[in-house]
Design an enzyme around this catalytic site. Structure first.
Site, mmCIF file in Angstrom:
data_model
loop_
_atom_site.group_PDB
_atom_site.id
_atom_site.type_symbol
_atom_site.label_atom_id
_atom_site.label_comp_id
_atom_site.label_asym_id
_atom_site.label_seq_id
_atom_site.Cartn_x
_atom_site.Cartn_y
_atom_site.Cartn_z
ATOM 1 C CG HIS A 1 51.716 94.007 4.944
ATOM 2 N ND1 HIS A 1 50.889 94.262 6.109
ATOM 3 C CD2 HIS A 1 52.714 93.463 5.244
ATOM 4 C CE1 HIS A 1 51.989 93.785 6.984
ATOM 5 N NE2 HIS A 1 52.841 93.151 6.599
ATOM 6 C CG HIS B 1 53.696 97.390 7.860
ATOM 7 N ND1 HIS B 1 53.778 96.404 6.570
ATOM 8 C CD2 HIS B 1 54.414 97.020 8.623
ATOM 9 C CE1 HIS B 1 55.017 95.659 7.024
ATOM 10 N NE2 HIS B 1 55.176 95.798 8.182
ATOM 11 C CD GLU C 1 46.480 92.540 19.915
ATOM 12 O OE1 GLU C 1 45.730 91.578 19.485
ATOM 13 O OE2 GLU C 1 46.260 93.425 20.805
ATOM 14 C CE LYS C 2 52.490 87.793 10.707
ATOM 15 N NZ LYS C 2 53.812 87.840 11.090
HETATM 16 P P1 AMP Z 1 57.626 94.270 10.200
HETATM 17 O O1 AMP Z 1 57.994 95.397 9.204
HETATM 18 O O2 AMP Z 1 57.437 93.197 9.907
HETATM 19 O O3 AMP Z 1 59.093 94.491 11.243
HETATM 20 O O4 AMP Z 1 56.429 94.846 11.374
HETATM 21 C C1 AMP Z 1 56.234 96.180 11.770
HETATM 22 C C2 AMP Z 1 55.317 96.325 12.492
HETATM 23 O O5 AMP Z 1 53.923 95.906 11.883
HETATM 24 C C3 AMP Z 1 55.343 95.281 13.785
HETATM 25 O O6 AMP Z 1 54.741 95.857 14.704
HETATM 26 C C4 AMP Z 1 54.438 94.062 13.188
HETATM 27 O O7 AMP Z 1 53.872 93.310 14.404
HETATM 28 C C5 AMP Z 1 53.125 94.695 12.692
HETATM 29 N N1 AMP Z 1 52.503 94.111 11.765
HETATM 30 C C6 AMP Z 1 53.180 93.259 10.827
HETATM 31 N N2 AMP Z 1 52.092 92.725 10.080
HETATM 32 C C7 AMP Z 1 51.185 92.593 10.600
HETATM 33 C C8 AMP Z 1 49.511 92.527 10.390
HETATM 34 N N3 AMP Z 1 49.085 91.459 9.726
HETATM 35 N N4 AMP Z 1 48.667 93.202 11.298
HETATM 36 C C9 AMP Z 1 48.986 93.922 12.338
HETATM 37 N N5 AMP Z 1 50.251 94.295 12.512
HETATM 38 C C10 AMP Z 1 51.375 93.709 11.680
#
Ligand code: AMP
Length: 294
Positions: free
Chosen positions: A40, A43, A160-161
């Site tokens: 999304h 990412h 930072e989420k």
């Molecule tokens: P994930 O696919 O959930 O493991 O996330 C991959 C990376 O994207 C991680 O560093 C998350 O912190 C970052 N991320 C996920 N959602 C957001 C968001 N809404 N805003 C900024 N970074 C995000």
């Protein structure tokens, strides 16, 4: 070469092929963005940040089984690689001079041998996410260490989420004395304030609207920090969520943004962050907001 050349992006599925590509191209700078897919705009903001700083951006999509403490959560985690590739290519098409690799490894590539490595991140391994998801950060550290060893990025981007994860990755990098620079990126939100998350895909439109209360409560906490007592604030958040009848509070904590030490008195920190974890219809959501930083 076992890569499929798409319009502007190479896709590798094996460590060997990716490493061969990196070794033979001698890039000026490599930025790495690890993800679990169902991409999304959150990412994509990490990808864009990497593109600003590096000649090559490597994005991985790997739903890492070792960081899931519940099998059900792993099974239900959204997966849609075709859509992910489309999104990555749409980012690239706005900047075709950028070089981009998608790394799509299988579990065997990442874990050729079963590992049960345990890490010690002191307090970071004990509070909030660590407490509620036993073993989670061992799994995160394991996969990130493996990725860093494979890719040797100059920079790696984390949202930072997942504030505590970002802190754990910084601690890991320090412990292993790695030369990679860790870059934290701001939370990207939906219009209603809900933090973007792959898990949001499992919510109905109505549930997404209901879940926007998380952002409103964090905003309220920021407005009322130091005016209310910490207990009053915690009670307010708990009662507002209880009133929804559908959103279950797992924790609402205030912690120092540097150490993650719990804040029990407003005056004991100059950098206070509110952290929240809830479930709605079995979907677990986390979010955070800096209340003050002086
Ligand atoms: P994930 O696919 O959930 O493991 O996330 C991959 C990376 O994207 C991680 O560093 C998350 O912190 C970052 N991320 C996920 N959602 C957001 C968001 N809404 N805003 C900024 N970074 C995000």
């Amino acid at each position: 070469m076992w890569a499929f050349k798409r319009l502007i992006m190479l896709i590798f599925k094996t460590v060997k092929e990716l490493q061969y590509y990196l070794k033979t191209n001698n890039f000026l700078g490599i930025g790495f963005v690890p993800t679990m897919g169902a991409l999304h705009q959150g990412h994509l903001s990490l990808i864009k940040a990497s593109q600003q700083q590096n000649e090559l951006t490597v994005c991985s999509i790997f739903v890492n089984p070792t960081q899931f403490n519940k099998q059900e959560d792993l099974i239900n985690y959204p997966r849609n690689v075709a859509a992910d590739i489309g999104l990555l290519e749409s980012v690239l098409s706005t900047n075709p001079s950028q070089k981009m690799v998608l790394f799509l490894p299988t579990e065997n590539e990442i874990y050729p041998k079963k590992s049960t490595k345990k890490y010690d991140f002191k307090l970071l391994s004990r509070v909030m996410e660590a407490k509620h998801r036993p073993g989670h950060f061992d799994g995160v550290a394991m996969v990130i260490e493996r990725f860093f060893t494979i890719i040797h990025p100059n920079y790696a981007y984390f949202g930072e989420k997942d504030f505590q994860q970002l802190a754990v990755v910084c601690a890991l990098t320090e412990q292993l004395k790695l030369s990679v620079h860790i870059v934290g990126c701001a939370i990207v939100r939906e219009q209603n304030g809900l933090a973007m998350s792959s898990r949001n895909e499992r919510l109905s439109i109505k549930e997404k609207e209901e879940a926007s209360i998380i952002f409103r409560l964090l905003t309220y906490a920021k407005q009322r920090a130091k005016q209310l007592s910490i207990l009053e604030l915690k009670n307010y958040v708990a009662s507002q969520l209880a009133a929804t009848k559908r959103i279950e509070l797992e924790y609402f904590e205030l912690a120092d943004g540097k150490t993650l030490e719990p804040v029990l008195d407003w005056n004991t920190t100059s950098y206070c962050v509110a952290f929240i974890a809830v479930t709605i219809n079995n979907v677990r959501l986390i979010d955070n907001m800096t209340l003050f930083r002086v």
